[in-house]
Motif scaffolding. Structure first.
Motif, mmCIF file in Angstrom:
data_model
loop_
_atom_site.group_PDB
_atom_site.id
_atom_site.type_symbol
_atom_site.label_atom_id
_atom_site.label_comp_id
_atom_site.label_asym_id
_atom_site.label_seq_id
_atom_site.Cartn_x
_atom_site.Cartn_y
_atom_site.Cartn_z
ATOM 1 N N LEU A 263 0.763 -1.344 -0.136
ATOM 2 C CA LEU A 263 0.167 -0.047 0.158
ATOM 3 C C LEU A 263 0.896 1.253 -0.165
ATOM 4 C CD1 LEU A 263 -2.802 1.284 0.162
ATOM 5 C CD2 LEU A 263 -2.432 1.255 2.749
ATOM 6 N N ALA A 264 2.087 1.113 0.673
ATOM 7 C CA ALA A 264 3.073 2.201 0.822
ATOM 8 C C ALA A 264 3.210 2.549 -0.702
ATOM 9 C CB ALA A 264 3.951 1.955 1.866
ATOM 10 N N MET A 265 3.894 1.540 -1.258
ATOM 11 C CA MET A 265 4.441 1.562 -2.390
ATOM 12 C C MET A 265 3.361 2.490 -3.606
ATOM 13 S SD MET A 265 6.294 -1.204 -4.844
ATOM 14 C CE MET A 265 4.734 -1.960 -5.152
ATOM 15 N N PHE B 128 -3.383 -0.740 -5.641
ATOM 16 C CA PHE B 128 -3.128 0.141 -6.689
ATOM 17 C C PHE B 128 -4.456 0.893 -7.036
ATOM 18 C CE2 PHE B 128 0.838 -2.038 -7.233
ATOM 19 C CZ PHE B 128 1.732 -0.993 -7.402
ATOM 20 N N MET B 129 -5.623 0.232 -6.482
ATOM 21 C CA MET B 129 -6.696 0.994 -6.417
ATOM 22 C C MET B 129 -7.098 2.066 -5.348
ATOM 23 S SD MET B 129 -10.001 -1.522 -7.564
ATOM 24 C CE MET B 129 -9.567 -2.859 -5.982
ATOM 25 N N LEU C 104 4.801 11.058 3.900
ATOM 26 C CA LEU C 104 5.192 10.659 5.269
ATOM 27 C C LEU C 104 4.398 9.426 5.602
ATOM 28 C CD1 LEU C 104 5.390 14.197 6.726
ATOM 29 C CD2 LEU C 104 7.447 12.739 6.604
ATOM 30 N N THR C 105 3.117 9.624 5.405
ATOM 31 C CA THR C 105 2.523 8.194 5.634
ATOM 32 C C THR C 105 2.962 7.005 4.898
ATOM 33 O OG1 THR C 105 0.558 9.748 5.867
ATOM 34 C CG2 THR C 105 -0.074 7.330 5.558
ATOM 35 N N ALA C 106 3.222 7.168 3.709
ATOM 36 C CA ALA C 106 3.808 6.127 2.907
ATOM 37 C C ALA C 106 5.107 5.316 3.321
ATOM 38 C CB ALA C 106 4.196 6.460 1.504
ATOM 39 N N TRP C 107 5.987 6.367 4.132
ATOM 40 C CA TRP C 107 7.268 5.661 4.678
ATOM 41 C C TRP C 107 6.763 5.078 5.871
ATOM 42 C CZ3 TRP C 107 8.359 7.747 9.471
ATOM 43 C CH2 TRP C 107 9.554 7.269 9.920
ATOM 44 N N ALA C 108 5.948 5.746 6.683
ATOM 45 C CA ALA C 108 5.471 5.134 7.737
ATOM 46 C C ALA C 108 4.914 3.660 7.804
ATOM 47 C CB ALA C 108 4.542 5.938 8.757
ATOM 48 N N LEU C 109 4.025 3.691 6.752
ATOM 49 C CA LEU C 109 3.390 2.260 6.451
ATOM 50 C C LEU C 109 4.429 1.290 5.965
ATOM 51 C CD1 LEU C 109 0.019 3.318 4.766
ATOM 52 C CD2 LEU C 109 0.196 2.389 7.230
#
Length: 423
Positions: free
Chosen positions: A31-33, A159-160, A180-185
């Protein structure tokens, strides 16, 4: 329709201890990617006001990712998943922090691609999850087929939802919120995934020989002819993804409904997600090589639908229906392709082999997006749908040209049936 209900069929995969934990952890990482791309574009267009700069920075990351994925895959095969994933997850915070600081402090534009490229290569959690399923169900081809279908559907689900979540965070809070959220996840998911040691595949003995006569010093998995065919086919498949995305945005913009492009692209992923889940319920009676060629042929057929819709100048609703239908052939093809890689390669090269396939997709996405952008600039909006249709035809030609290599990889003649419907 398959006779079994959806949830009971997939529930049997999670009978093995630890499978729920590594699946959920891997889902966080993926999900982060899927959030990162749109979050990067939102950040740079808001803070620097340039789509061109955002495209350049994103392209730098794609190049690094395409090169770095197989290298990380080789490290995972050699040293194990946890020993590679943990330091990689901790390291990625350094270039990300550098990128955010450069944006905030007004550093020269040339620093941004360097920062993004430095953190773009990372271990492929999706591939590592598939490697775990392949090890857990190494003697049960039907269960591996079900697991690969689940993993592909989870990819499509990410990807949706990922781009929508990234855009929502960037527009609701601050432009930096998405990254920042993507990094944390991503960091949390990678660390939790690595912590699931009981499902981690053991390192293969170096003396074990793989298929195709691969010895202990076989080098790159690309020496296996069947993987070369798959990599080229996946590259053409990536071109489908990249060109469809840009063409759909241009088409929606031409109709005066550019924000609807995200929903239209979500329908492509939705069609693939549904097809992947249903495909997993079918019994894989045919050899993987045969199924893969059939999937590529189906992709070439259904991608004529958005082409016809685009050339006909239809509205968003009929186009959405065509895109949903076009997505239904993607997941079955990808599922069978990953199954073929598991058949073609020994365990000691499995992560690297799957990373090579993903790298082919990444390169194809970049090439397809660039071509579609040029076509959108100089032709009528719907004309661009000729690119994904042409890329699918190219994938079919590559598969047919290398069919002997693909069929040579079919080592499991009679997989045990999971349900009654044949594939």
């Amino acid at each position: 329709m398959p006779p079994r209900a959806l949830l009971p069929s997939y529930r049997r995969l999670f009978a093995a201890p630890g499978t729920v934990a590594f699946t959920l952890a891997g889902l966080l990482g993926r999900l982060a990617m899927s959030m990162s791309g749109v979050s990067l574009v939102m950040l740079l267009t808001e803070r620097r006001g340039s789509y061109a700069l955002a495209g350049t920075v994103a392209a730098a990351g794609l190049v690094t990712g395409a090169v770095g994925l197989p290298l990380f895959g080789r490290l995972v095969d050699r040293y194990g998943q946890a020993r590679v994933a943990v330091p990689a997850a901790l390291y990625v915070s350094v270039p990300l922090a550098a990128l955010l600081l450069c944006v905030r402090l007004g550093a020269p534009n040339w620093t941004l691609p360097l920062c993004w490229a430095a953190g773009a290569a990372a271990p492929n959690l999706g591939g590592m999850a598939r490697a775990r399923w392949a090890h857990l169900y190494r003697d049960d081809p039907a269960a591996r087929h079900l697991a690969n279908s689940l993993e592909q559907s989870l990819d499509e689900l990410c990807f949706m939802s990922g781009p929508v979540l990234g855009m929502l965070l960037c527009t609701t809070f601050v432009p930096e919120a998405g990254l920042l959220t993507a990094w944390a996840l991503g960091t949390t998911g990678a660390l939790l995934f690595a912590a699931q040691r009981r499902t981690e595949p053991p390192l293969a003995e170096p003396e074990s020989a793989g298929p195709q006569g691969a010895g202990p010093h076989a080098g790159s998995p690309l020496r296996v002819p069947g993987l070369r065919v798959l990599a080229l086919t996946f590259l053409a498949t990536g071109m489908i993804f990249g060109s469809t995305e840009i063409t759909t945005v241009a088409y929606a913009d031409a109709l005066g409904h550019k924000p609807a492009a995200g929903l239209l692209l979500g329908l492509v992923a939705g069609g693939s997600c549904v097809a992947g889940l249903l495909f997993g319920l079918l019994t894989p009676r045919r050899a993987p090589g045969v199924r893969f060629l059939a999937g590529v042929a189906a992709m070439a057929g259904v991608l004529l639908l958005p082409l016809a819709a685009g050339l006909g100048g239809v509205g968003l609703v009929p186009l959405g229906a065509a895109l949903f239908a076009a997505g239904t052939a993607t997941a079955p093809t990808m599922v069978t392709g990953m199954t073929l890689i598991q058949d073609l390669l020994p365990q000691r090269q499995l992560n690297e082999g799957m990373a090579v396939a993903v790298s082919g997709i990444v390169v194809g996405i970049s090439a397809g997006a660039a071509l579609a952008g040029a076509v959108a600039e100089h032709t009528a909006p719907g004309t661009g749908y000729a690119l994904p249709a042409g890329a699918a035809a190219l994938a079919l030609l590559i598969g047919l040209a290398g069919r002997r290599r693909l069929l040579d990889g079919d080592r499991r003649e009679n997989p045990a049936p999971a349900v009654s419907a044949p594939v």
